[in-house]
Scaffold this motif. Structure first.
Motif, PDB file in Angstrom:
ATOM      1  N   SER A 203      -0.912  10.105   5.460  1.00 38.49           N
ATOM      2  CA  SER A 203      -1.930   9.257   4.846  1.00 38.49           C
ATOM      3  C   SER A 203      -3.260   9.966   5.027  1.00 38.49           C
ATOM      4  O   SER A 203      -3.737  10.113   6.149  1.00 38.49           O
ATOM      5  CB  SER A 203      -1.959   7.884   5.514  1.00 38.49           C
ATOM      6  OG  SER A 203      -3.003   7.095   4.991  1.00 38.49           O
TER       7      SER A 203
ATOM      8  N   SER B 107       1.205   0.530   1.437  1.00 41.02           N
ATOM      9  CA  SER B 107       2.213   0.461   0.388  1.00 41.02           C
ATOM     10  C   SER B 107       2.970   1.782   0.380  1.00 41.02           C
ATOM     11  O   SER B 107       2.364   2.856   0.486  1.00 41.02           O
ATOM     12  CB  SER B 107       1.539   0.222  -0.959  1.00 41.02           C
ATOM     13  OG  SER B 107       2.476   0.373  -1.995  1.00 41.02           O
ATOM     14  N   LEU B 108       4.272   1.715   0.254  1.00 42.46           N
ATOM     15  CA  LEU B 108       5.087   2.927   0.256  1.00 42.46           C
ATOM     16  C   LEU B 108       4.670   3.877  -0.856  1.00 42.46           C
ATOM     17  O   LEU B 108       4.665   5.098  -0.683  1.00 42.46           O
ATOM     18  CB  LEU B 108       6.568   2.555   0.116  1.00 42.46           C
ATOM     19  CG  LEU B 108       7.585   3.678   0.170  1.00 42.46           C
ATOM     20  CD1 LEU B 108       7.496   4.430   1.496  1.00 42.46           C
ATOM     21  CD2 LEU B 108       8.979   3.141  -0.036  1.00 42.46           C
ATOM     22  N   SER B 109       4.256   3.344  -1.992  1.00 44.88           N
ATOM     23  CA  SER B 109       3.895   4.181  -3.140  1.00 44.88           C
ATOM     24  C   SER B 109       2.607   4.982  -2.927  1.00 44.88           C
ATOM     25  O   SER B 109       2.378   5.975  -3.597  1.00 44.88           O
ATOM     26  CB  SER B 109       3.757   3.322  -4.396  1.00 44.88           C
ATOM     27  OG  SER B 109       2.723   2.377  -4.226  1.00 44.88           O
ATOM     28  N   GLU B 110       1.765   4.592  -1.970  1.00 45.14           N
ATOM     29  CA  GLU B 110       0.506   5.311  -1.745  1.00 45.14           C
ATOM     30  C   GLU B 110       0.621   6.389  -0.663  1.00 45.14           C
ATOM     31  O   GLU B 110      -0.357   7.067  -0.371  1.00 45.14           O
ATOM     32  CB  GLU B 110      -0.628   4.343  -1.395  1.00 45.14           C
ATOM     33  CG  GLU B 110      -0.483   3.660  -0.051  1.00 45.14           C
ATOM     34  CD  GLU B 110      -1.532   2.593   0.214  1.00 45.14           C
ATOM     35  OE1 GLU B 110      -2.199   2.704   1.254  1.00 45.14           O
ATOM     36  OE2 GLU B 110      -1.669   1.688  -0.610  1.00 45.14           O
TER      37      GLU B 110
ATOM     38  N   GLU C 120       8.809  -2.679   0.895  1.00 45.50           N
ATOM     39  CA  GLU C 120       8.016  -1.592   0.306  1.00 45.50           C
ATOM     40  C   GLU C 120       6.729  -1.364   1.091  1.00 45.50           C
ATOM     41  O   GLU C 120       5.793  -0.744   0.587  1.00 45.50           O
ATOM     42  CB  GLU C 120       7.684  -1.916  -1.151  1.00 45.50           C
ATOM     43  CG  GLU C 120       8.894  -1.957  -2.063  1.00 45.50           C
ATOM     44  CD  GLU C 120       9.570  -0.601  -2.211  1.00 45.50           C
ATOM     45  OE1 GLU C 120       8.862   0.389  -2.461  1.00 45.50           O
ATOM     46  OE2 GLU C 120      10.799  -0.543  -2.058  1.00 45.50           O
TER      47      GLU C 120
ATOM     48  N   GLU D 109       2.626   9.838   1.212  1.00 45.78           N
ATOM     49  CA  GLU D 109       3.477  11.012   1.010  1.00 45.78           C
ATOM     50  C   GLU D 109       4.501  11.011   2.139  1.00 45.78           C
ATOM     51  O   GLU D 109       4.136  11.059   3.323  1.00 45.78           O
ATOM     52  CB  GLU D 109       2.635  12.286   1.073  1.00 45.78           C
ATOM     53  CG  GLU D 109       3.447  13.544   0.930  1.00 45.78           C
ATOM     54  CD  GLU D 109       2.611  14.802   1.081  1.00 45.78           C
ATOM     55  OE1 GLU D 109       3.220  15.878   1.229  1.00 45.78           O
ATOM     56  OE2 GLU D 109       1.371  14.714   1.068  1.00 45.78           O
TER      57      GLU D 109
END
Length: 75
Positions: free
Chosen positions: A8, A41-44, A20, A46
């Motif tokens: 992050s 959020s998992l989508s934000e 998620e 790496e």
């Protein structure tokens, strides 16, 4: 409980995946740790490999081939 390692910003951390949402932990999953209040959020994030090896060991034919492919071979 699903553990993961993520990046992050410029920080690499371990965390726990809940649906998620990733909740970072203090410490490492290999000892005592505390789940922190932050949520990502998992989508934000790496996702990273589970561990960062300190060295890679090659044996036999893999060693011979890898030695010639490496930019910095050590003998």
């Amino acid at each position: 409980m699903k553990l993961l390692r993520f990046k992050s910003g410029e920080t690499n951390s371990f965390g726990i995946l809940e649906d998620e949402v990733v909740r970072p932990i203090s410490g490492t999953p290999f000892g005592n740790f505390k789940i922190l209040d932050e949520r990502y959020s998992l989508s934000e994030l790496e996702l990273l490999a589970p561990v960062d090896p300190s060295k890679v060991i090659a044996v036999g034919l893999n060693y011979i081939v890898g030695r010639f492919l490496s930019d910095n071979p050590s003998f």
